[in-house]
Design a protein around this motif. Structure first.
Motif, PDB file in Angstrom:
ATOM      1  N   TYR A 163       0.830  -1.206   0.000  1.00  0.00           N
ATOM      2  CA  TYR A 163       0.000   0.000   0.000  1.00  0.00           C
ATOM      3  C   TYR A 163       0.865   1.256   0.000  1.00  0.00           C
ATOM      4  CZ  TYR A 163      -3.188   3.685   1.327  1.00  0.00           C
ATOM      5  OH  TYR A 163      -3.887   4.866   1.358  1.00  0.00           O
TER       6      TYR A 163
ATOM      7  N   LEU B 138      -0.985   5.987  -4.210  1.00  0.00           N
ATOM      8  CA  LEU B 138      -1.644   5.124  -5.193  1.00  0.00           C
ATOM      9  C   LEU B 138      -2.980   5.714  -5.625  1.00  0.00           C
ATOM     10  CD1 LEU B 138      -1.722   2.500  -6.820  1.00  0.00           C
ATOM     11  CD2 LEU B 138      -2.753   1.381  -4.833  1.00  0.00           C
TER      12      LEU B 138
ATOM     13  N   THR C 185      -4.462  -1.801  -0.639  1.00  0.00           N
ATOM     14  CA  THR C 185      -4.209  -1.632  -2.073  1.00  0.00           C
ATOM     15  C   THR C 185      -5.379  -2.157  -2.882  1.00  0.00           C
ATOM     16  OG1 THR C 185      -1.816  -1.815  -1.766  1.00  0.00           O
ATOM     17  CG2 THR C 185      -2.667  -2.251  -3.977  1.00  0.00           C
TER      18      THR C 185
END
Length: 284
Positions: free
Chosen positions: A222, A226, A252
């Protein structure tokens, strides 16, 4: 002809019809697969490298290898090359020098003809890096250290390798990752290496293009950036290089789901991405 013989004949005819139907279906499937293989002439092959990167791009029997996985993957890569009659790489791209990206590089360089080697600007001392340098020297290859955008000549594809223009104090190796973009007519691909938050931020500051496909950075670990990356890139498909023992983080996956990304993970096996310049097909 009596009733018994008539029934037997009917049964034989039914069997023949069934066999013909099966043969027809088989031929349709074979033809369809051949048509897909020939029409979809750009291929991205993700080796089942565990939590490591080894990605082969190919078009018209020419090849680019992005990273080489760990040292233990070298036999698998060379066997794949042999079975597919691959004797030359136009480019070998080492996104950065962690062992899960450069581990098999020396073996690949020793055994395969290579047109040009591209590397990042952040050396990382290790036996794998030393072996890599020795193999380059033995082959009289001078690698190109990429800073900024470096465009490759490769068939009718537009391929740009982006190297960092600065150094990073935090996660220096990962943040030095080369980022590779590929455009084939109406389809586009983004390979983020192991770029972490600082590198993602800097990349997005000068790059705002959308891409159909993304290789998720840093093996699905993660990253706070992102969300920003997916918001800009807006990919339809994504791949994460991870293993059963070192899988992708739930945060994620949640972010990917929030952006409706159809994602695949190499822990479930090799992944093949195909494009004909208009559409993308992913097989696993």
């Amino acid at each position: 002809m009596d009733q018994v013989e008539d029934n037997m004949l009917k049964k034989e005819n039914i069997v023949i019809v069934i066999i013909l139907i099966i043969i027809t279906i088989f031929l349709i499937i074979v033809y369809s697969n051949k048509k897909v293989s020939s029409d979809y002439d750009f291929k991205v092959y993700f080796f089942n490298a565990g939590k490591a990167d080894a990605i082969l791009l190919s078009k018209s029997n020419k090849y680019i290898l992005i990273d080489t996985g760990e040292k233990s993957l070298s036999d698998d890569i060379l066997k794949y090359f042999e079975s597919n009659n691959i004797t030359r790489l136009e480019y070998l791209i080492i996104t950065h020098f962690d062992k899960d990206h450069v581990g098999s590089a020396s073996t690949i360089i020793d055994n395969i003809e290579i047109g040009e080697v591209l590397q990042s600007n952040s050396p990382k001392e290790s036996e794998y890096y030393t072996n890599y340098l020795n193999s380059l020297s033995n082959k009289s290859i001078t690698p190109t250290t990429v800073s900024g955008d470096y465009e490759l000549s490769f068939e009718d594809l537009k391929i740009v390798v982006n190297g960092p223009v600065t150094t990073y104090e935090n996660s220096e190796s990962n943040n030095s990752s080369l980022i590779v973009t590929v455009t084939y007519d109406d389809t586009s691909f983004l390979f983020m290496g192991d770029a972490e938050n600082a590198r993602i931020k800097d990349y997005l500051a000068t790059n705002s293009k959308t891409y159909d496909f993304i290789k998720i950075p840093y093996h699905g670990n993660y990253l706070k950036r992102l969300d920003n990356l997916l918001d800009v890139v807006k990919p339809t498909y994504g791949v994460m290089t991870c293993s059963s023992s070192e899988g992708c983080e739930e945060e994620t996956l949640e972010v990917l789901n929030d952006y409706n990304v159809n994602y695949y993970m190499t822990k479930n096996g090799v992944i093949t991405v195909l494009s004909n310049g208009k559409d993308i097909i992913i097989k696993q």
